[in-house]
Design a protein around this motif. Structure first.
Motif, PDB file in Angstrom:
ATOM      1  N   GLN A   1      18.168  -8.592  13.582  1.00 36.46           N
ATOM      2  CA  GLN A   1      19.174  -9.259  12.996  1.00 36.46           C
ATOM      3  C   GLN A   1      18.724  -9.485  11.517  1.00 36.46           C
ATOM      4  O   GLN A   1      19.330  -9.276  11.198  1.00 36.46           O
ATOM      5  N   ALA A   2      17.583  -9.970  11.260  1.00 34.44           N
ATOM      6  CA  ALA A   2      16.997 -10.649  10.521  1.00 34.44           C
ATOM      7  C   ALA A   2      17.282  -9.504   9.144  1.00 34.44           C
ATOM      8  O   ALA A   2      17.556  -9.708   8.278  1.00 34.44           O
ATOM      9  N   GLU A   3      16.179  -8.482   9.748  1.00 34.35           N
ATOM     10  CA  GLU A   3      16.038  -7.530   9.181  1.00 34.35           C
ATOM     11  C   GLU A   3      16.552  -6.021   8.404  1.00 34.35           C
ATOM     12  O   GLU A   3      17.661  -6.402   7.708  1.00 34.35           O
ATOM     13  N   THR A   4      17.456  -6.522   9.409  1.00 36.05           N
ATOM     14  CA  THR A   4      19.565  -5.727   9.761  1.00 36.05           C
ATOM     15  C   THR A   4      20.094  -6.420   8.550  1.00 36.05           C
ATOM     16  O   THR A   4      20.457  -5.703   7.454  1.00 36.05           O
ATOM     17  N   TRP A   5      20.221  -7.827   8.549  1.00 30.59           N
ATOM     18  CA  TRP A   5      20.880  -8.212   7.016  1.00 30.59           C
ATOM     19  C   TRP A   5      19.966  -8.248   5.711  1.00 30.59           C
ATOM     20  O   TRP A   5      20.801  -7.927   4.778  1.00 30.59           O
ATOM     21  N   LEU A   6      18.968  -8.632   6.145  1.00 25.49           N
ATOM     22  CA  LEU A   6      17.882  -7.972   4.451  1.00 25.49           C
ATOM     23  C   LEU A   6      18.773  -6.851   4.127  1.00 25.49           C
ATOM     24  O   LEU A   6      18.156  -6.854   2.869  1.00 25.49           O
ATOM     25  N   ASP A   7      18.070  -5.437   4.902  1.00 22.33           N
ATOM     26  CA  ASP A   7      18.438  -4.066   4.615  1.00 22.33           C
ATOM     27  C   ASP A   7      19.247  -4.466   4.122  1.00 22.33           C
ATOM     28  O   ASP A   7      19.545  -3.513   3.149  1.00 22.33           O
ATOM     29  N   GLN A   8      20.450  -4.470   4.380  1.00 20.38           N
ATOM     30  CA  GLN A   8      21.926  -4.766   3.771  1.00 20.38           C
ATOM     31  C   GLN A   8      21.974  -4.901   2.773  1.00 20.38           C
ATOM     32  O   GLN A   8      22.793  -4.532   1.753  1.00 20.38           O
ATOM     33  N   ARG A   9      21.106  -5.777   2.383  1.00 21.53           N
ATOM     34  CA  ARG A   9      21.163  -6.917   0.360  1.00 21.53           C
ATOM     35  C   ARG A   9      20.577  -5.801   0.342  1.00 21.53           C
ATOM     36  O   ARG A   9      20.238  -6.895  -1.236  1.00 21.53           O
ATOM     37  N   GLY A  10      19.334  -5.745   0.501  1.00 22.71           N
ATOM     38  CA  GLY A  10      18.717  -5.058  -0.428  1.00 22.71           C
ATOM     39  C   GLY A  10      17.171  -4.963  -0.339  1.00 22.71           C
ATOM     40  O   GLY A  10      17.251  -5.974  -0.177  1.00 22.71           O
ATOM     41  N   LYS A  11      16.755  -4.482  -1.632  1.00 17.42           N
ATOM     42  CA  LYS A  11      15.247  -4.953  -1.868  1.00 17.42           C
ATOM     43  C   LYS A  11      15.036  -6.433  -2.563  1.00 17.42           C
ATOM     44  O   LYS A  11      14.403  -7.098  -2.013  1.00 17.42           O
ATOM     45  N   GLY A  12      15.744  -6.689  -3.476  1.00 12.81           N
ATOM     46  CA  GLY A  12      16.126  -7.915  -3.762  1.00 12.81           C
ATOM     47  C   GLY A  12      16.112  -9.601  -2.618  1.00 12.81           C
ATOM     48  O   GLY A  12      15.024 -10.516  -3.035  1.00 12.81           O
TER      49      GLY A  12
ATOM     50  N   LYS B   1      20.227   1.052  -1.227  1.00 12.22           N
ATOM     51  CA  LYS B   1      21.362   1.812  -1.126  1.00 12.22           C
ATOM     52  C   LYS B   1      21.853   2.833  -1.144  1.00 12.22           C
ATOM     53  O   LYS B   1      22.581   3.126  -0.015  1.00 12.22           O
ATOM     54  N   ARG B   2      20.341   4.204  -1.336  1.00 14.18           N
ATOM     55  CA  ARG B   2      20.645   5.268  -0.475  1.00 14.18           C
ATOM     56  C   ARG B   2      20.725   5.029   0.579  1.00 14.18           C
ATOM     57  O   ARG B   2      21.003   5.992   1.520  1.00 14.18           O
ATOM     58  N   THR B   3      19.282   5.508   0.834  1.00 11.36           N
ATOM     59  CA  THR B   3      19.141   4.743   2.163  1.00 11.36           C
ATOM     60  C   THR B   3      20.237   4.003   3.694  1.00 11.36           C
ATOM     61  O   THR B   3      20.329   4.737   4.697  1.00 11.36           O
ATOM     62  N   HIS B   4      20.754   3.153   2.797  1.00  5.13           N
ATOM     63  CA  HIS B   4      21.714   2.473   3.730  1.00  5.13           C
ATOM     64  C   HIS B   4      22.781   3.323   3.928  1.00  5.13           C
ATOM     65  O   HIS B   4      23.455   3.175   4.860  1.00  5.13           O
TER      66      HIS B   4
END
Length: 132
Positions: free
Chosen positions: A10-21, A57-60
């Motif tokens: 869940q933490a990984e997904t949350w961070l992925d949704q917000r991007g590299k920053g 974002k493109r990956t998302h």
């Protein structure tokens, strides 16, 4: 027990949704509060290639899709436009790659020509008779 196993996901997904920053901010905070956490995040980012990905974002857009607006016509238009833009970006990136390869080849060919010219000049000087 299942919530313990899923919180990293869940933490990984949350961070992925917000991007590299968000990943970088989490890593920096990890270093500030407890350095092994920051180090672990850095290692994970490098290992999973999150640190070097071109555009998160493109990956998302490919992995998660987009939130529906509720209007199917608009959603179809948006989906088609984004697909077309991704295709254009891919073709432009391949064009740039071909351009770089052509430039590299021309620079290498010029180097080899210059090297061959110097070799001919050196061999012609060696062939000249020595005057006493």
């Amino acid at each position: 027990m299942s919530s313990v196993a899923t919180w990293p996901t869940q933490a990984e997904t949350w961070l992925d949704q917000r991007g590299k920053g968000a990943w970088i901010a989490a890593m920096v905070l990890g270093f500030i509060f407890f350095w092994p956490v920051g180090l672990a995040l850095l290692a994970y980012m490098i290992w999973s290639k999150r640190m070097f990905s071109r555009c998160s974002k493109r990956t998302h857009s490919r992995h998660y899709g987009f939130k529906s607006s509720g209007n199917t016509a608009f959603d179809a238009y948006k989906s088609e436009t984004l697909r077309r833009l991704e295709e254009e970006q891919d073709s432009f990136e391949s064009f740039l790659q071909r351009l770089r390869e052509a430039k590299d080849k021309s620079e290498f060919d010029a180097f080899m020509d210059e090297r061959a010219k110097k070799a001919r000049e050196t061999s012609s000087k060696d062939d000249e008779p020595i005057e006493a």
